[in-house]
Design an enzyme around this catalytic site. Structure first.
Site: not given
Ligand code: TNX
Length: 517
Positions: A309
């Site tokens: 992300e």
């Molecule tokens: C996605 S999965 C994220 C996290 C959040 C999560 C909540 C991922 C690699 N990143 O930053 O905590 O969703 O479900």
């Protein structure tokens, strides 16, 4: 163990092969845990420590060539038995005694968990219980399907103290999981002390989601967790999340932001707004210092660099960053692991890619010759709500029932990804909505048991119908351990029993954790 059979033996994960024998072994007051090889001594002691509180037996662990006598449990290493693999074992329970054989101490340790699960659930209670401690005769041959069987705990959004983490390690061990991935840093908190950058924790650890007090591990704390896990044959995989999810780091060191200005601490649950400054050389001094210290503290083979992300990092910058960090990880003698987005960059074949959402990125990783850890959010994210009206958890990937967390197969999850591309599975517990042991227990249990079984047991023979009967039998064991699991619908959980000999008033038998769910 056919569908219609009773849930015996109620083992999770389900072993490769079980052959019932004749008669019953009773673990008695004078039993010993005899060790044939010095190397196995630690495992024997561990078994004795597991069984002593509830049985009240001494369970001495004599070493050397000492003869075993009737009623003993004998542990031995058989290096020659290639078929047992690195973590497999053979357990033979006969009325006269128990024999456990493996090629490695890790294999013996996995077998010890099987023996433990064959004993009545009360054996896992913290105080003296009434026996008898009987195990029906059986021979079990067992070995795991996948080498990587993990759980991730996000200690960034909410901090979990050393004791909580170590208790979780104990529970992972019970279900033959062998990796604990600690998500040590995020926008809301930096949780590991770094000597060369003391403000990371002095400033960056003081916050948490919702504005709580935060917290962090000293290097001593972290080493303690690593050693505790190693004794249970669980490898700690540390994650330093970069180049996004770095607000806490930047709040401590403003120079890590392109503008050079330290942002305010962040206590919300948005993602994707922070980024390291990719084209500034100082950034790599920081990365090298941090990863160098983490590598030195971590005997395990892997460093997880996050990579997820990074929504405010330009794609070319992102690619540049991942390649450069990959070199830093190697220079510190480790293998890199990252969330699936790292497959957008050129990656080495030895790098592991953790799938969570996009099948296309998993295919790209495989095309680059890399292998995958599977953590599909729709199945293995323990932070998803069980049902729409669950109090705890998020819902962005849908709801995840106990059945949904169990009913999938790594070899068929993603088109174009086959069994050989997969090193294993990992359940992920993000902690935006939980900050206590009770919350952790509720979201992780019992869904974690399903992921543990997917990682260990062969696909053929696995079915929800058969599994749910075995799972139900783990309710009393989790109760004995004080785990506040969700008594989710669809599983015929036995009524919780007051613990014999512990207390008469039911309230005193129920830990706060059990009241959740
Ligand atoms: C996605 S999965 C994220 C996290 C959040 C999560 C909540 C991922 C690699 N990143 O930053 O905590 O969703 O479900």
């Amino acid at each position: 163990m056919a569908d219609r059979a009773p849930a015996f033996p109620a083992l999770v994960p389900r072993p490769l092969a079980v052959a019932p024998g004749r008669g019953v072994f009773e673990l008695g007051r004078t039993a010993r845990i005899v060790v044939r090889d010095g190397e196995a001594r630690g495992v024997a002691r561990h078994l004795a420590e597991l069984l002593r509180p509830a049985t009240g037996f001494r369970l001495p662990t004599p070493a050397g060539r000492g003869e075993s006598t009737d009623g003993d449990v004998v542990l031995g290493l058989r290096q020659g038995e290639r078929a047992l693999g690195d973590e497999g074992y053979r357990l033979t329970v006969e009325p006269a005694g128990v024999t456990l054989a493996a090629r490695t101490p890790a294999g013996l340790f996995r077998g010890v968990q099987t023996l433990r699960q064959l004993l009545p659930a009360a054996v896992d209670a913290p105080a003296r219980q009434r026996g008898p401690w009987n195990v029906p005769a059986v021979t079990i041959h067992d070995r795991p399907r996948f080498a990587w069987r993990g759980m991730m705990l996000d200690v960034g959004r909410h901090f979990f103290a050393v004791a909580e983490v170590e208790r979780l390690v104990d529970l992972l061990a019970l279900y033959k999981l062998n990796r604990l991935h600690l998500h040590l840093t995020d926008d809301q908190g930096w949780r590991l002390a770094v000597r060369s950058r003391p403000r990371l924790t002095r400033v960056g650890a003081q916050t948490a989601v919702g504005g709580g007090p935060g917290g962090h591990y000293t290097q001593r704390d972290y080493r303690h967790i690593v050693a505790y896990a190693a004794e249970r044959f669980v490898e700690i995989v540390p994650e330093i999340d970069m180049p996004g999810h770095v607000n806490a780091a930047q709040s401590a060191y403003g120079e890590l932001a392109c503008g050079g200005v330290a942002p305010a601490p962040y206590t919300g649950i948005e993602v994707g707004f922070s980024s390291l400054c990719i084209r500034k050389e100082e950034t790599y001094g920081f990365v090298d210092d941090v990863l160098g210290e983490v590598a030195a503290l971590t005997p395990g083979r892997y460093l997880h660099i996050g990579g997820d992300e990074a929504l405010s990092t330009d794609l070319d910058d992102y690619r540049f960053f991942v390649q450069r960090v990959q070199r830093v990880v190697r220079a510190h003698g480790k293998r890199m692991l990252g969330w699936e987005e790292i497959a957008r960059a050129p990656i080495r074949r030895s790098t592991l890619v953790q799938h969570w959402k996009e099948p296309e990125l998993a295919r790209r990783a495989v095309a680059a010759g890399a292998r995958l850890v599977l953590s599909p959010a729709t199945r293995a994210y323990l932070d998803m709500k069980y049902t729409r009206d669950s109090e705890l958890g998020l819902q962005w990937a849908g709801t995840t029932s106990v059945r949904r967390a169990y009913d999938w197969d790594p070899a068929t999850l993603i088109d174009g990804v086959s069994e050989r591309d997969v090193v294993g599975v990992e359940a992920a517990l993000w902690t935006e909505t939980i900050s206590t042991r009770a919350g952790l227990d509720h979201l992780a249990f019992p869904r974690l048991l399903g992921i543990a079984e997917i990682g260990w047991s062969p696909a053929e023979g696995r079915s929800w119908r058969e599994y749910r009967a075995r799972l139900a039998a783990h309710g009393p064991r989790l109760d004995a351990l004080g785990v506040g699991y969700a008594r989710a619908r669809g599983v015929a959980w036995p009524a919780p029993e007051p613990r014999a000999g512990v207390a008469i008033r039911p309230e005193r038998n129920v830990s706060p954790a059990n009241r959740v769910g």
